[in-house]
Design an enzyme around this catalytic site. Sequence first.
Site, PDB file in Angstrom:
ATOM      1  CB  THR A 194     -11.621   9.457  -9.103  1.00 24.52           C
ATOM      2  OG1 THR A 194     -10.905  10.333  -7.894  1.00 24.52           O
ATOM      3  CG2 THR A 194     -12.580  10.630  -9.709  1.00 24.52           C
ATOM      4  NE  ARG A 195     -11.104   8.049  -1.186  1.00 27.20           N
ATOM      5  CZ  ARG A 195      -9.757   7.478  -1.444  1.00 27.20           C
ATOM      6  NH1 ARG A 195      -9.769   6.354  -2.297  1.00 27.20           N
ATOM      7  NH2 ARG A 195      -8.520   7.529  -0.492  1.00 27.20           N
ATOM      8  CG  HIS A 199      -5.506  15.492  -9.173  1.00 25.87           C
ATOM      9  ND1 HIS A 199      -4.626  14.423 -10.273  1.00 25.87           N
ATOM     10  CD2 HIS A 199      -5.820  14.767  -8.190  1.00 25.87           C
ATOM     11  CE1 HIS A 199      -4.412  13.439  -9.279  1.00 25.87           C
ATOM     12  NE2 HIS A 199      -5.191  13.505  -8.302  1.00 25.87           N
ATOM     13  CG  HIS A 202      -7.785  12.208 -11.574  1.00 24.65           C
ATOM     14  ND1 HIS A 202      -8.272  12.900 -10.640  1.00 24.65           N
ATOM     15  CD2 HIS A 202      -7.014  10.938 -10.945  1.00 24.65           C
ATOM     16  CE1 HIS A 202      -7.873  12.128  -9.335  1.00 24.65           C
ATOM     17  NE2 HIS A 202      -7.438  11.156  -9.691  1.00 24.65           N
ATOM     18  CG  HIS A 290      -8.111   1.567  -8.431  1.00 24.96           C
ATOM     19  ND1 HIS A 290      -8.641   2.054  -9.745  1.00 24.96           N
ATOM     20  CD2 HIS A 290      -9.320   1.087  -8.014  1.00 24.96           C
ATOM     21  CE1 HIS A 290      -9.971   2.107  -9.586  1.00 24.96           C
ATOM     22  NE2 HIS A 290     -10.453   1.297  -8.620  1.00 24.96           N
TER      23      HIS A 290
END
Length: 384
Positions: A194-195, A199, A202, A290
């Site tokens: 992830t960037r 949360h 995720h 993604h």
Amino acid sequence: MSAATPGPIAPHGGTLVNRLDDGLTEGGRPRVTLSARQQADLDLIAVGAFSPLEGFMDQATYESVITGMRLPSGLAWSVPVTLAVQPDELDAIGDATEVDMVDESGRFLGVIEVTDRYETDQRREAGLVYGTEEEAHPGVASLYAHGTTCIAGPVRVAARLPLDPGAVPFLLDPAASRAEFDSRGWRTVVGFQTRNPIHRAHEYITKVALETVDGLFLHPLVGETKSDDIPADVRMRCYEVLIEGYYPKERVVLGVLPAAMRYAGPREAVLHAILRQNYGCTHFIVGRDHAGVGNYYGTYDAHRVFDDITREELAIQPVFFEHSFWCNLTGGMATTKTSPSSPEQRVFLSGTKVREMLDRGEIPPVEFTRPEVAKILIEAYSTA
């Protein structure tokens, strides 16, 4: 400069590349200045994260990648890794067979052995790789900001990419992550990219994936991102508090990926999977949109791109997740596969929504993120 390395899965191509050369010095060669994205690519080549690449791609490899998503050997590879030179440096390079690479401050990074020079058509590359020629796309804008003449060849690297201080303690190169997984006895490892700050969506998908493997490699990207993305040090603090309070710590490794985002959607999903195989992961989570940006890609294009890639071409196993949400009917995280709720009973989560709330000074609710994470984000935004 390459060596085999232990782990539950072989590196892409079979051998983990190592192009680091601590004894290398700058020495009267012509210079080429690398952008932040090129520096990140150089760093990933150096430590084997881009195995089997030993340097920047030549024309034959470049063409094979942009048109067929394969290296000439037949291995899957989806995004070109090239060294485009700015026009004002081309004359100085001339016919040199070795060129020093430096950053924008003049810091010596390493040497490239020049084995090929070629011209690229940036708009053609943009259309094939990003699916658009629009400069509004950040990956396309970055492509257009570079030159159209590329030099190619194997590299030797003397200096690593500088990272945000908050990310440095979590830097695990592929050899180190593989050793860590081995020390824990993990034979199956799922990687997560992830960037954005982590949360509840995720957290949900990583825990579902963790049910089926020995360990989880939380591996956020900390290289160059869009200007409105949340800084790496803030994101790392979010991961730390979440692991401390909500994960079985003995089953999680937190590392960082010093890569630049390209926002190439499905093609970048494949690249991210290749990277995690090189770091030692056997599985890789691919969620909704993604590596996407704006409305350039379909919600599940990053799932479908793997349909035509065989296990001989890419050994890591993608794990696909649909869009997850907080379900008011069942009182927990769910997807359409697990919840009978109606759309109005669903609270959809995204990093973008969290950023929008923070911009307004709003505390994200528990359906979006854990209170400890929300506290870090609010503090970071209030002092920004």
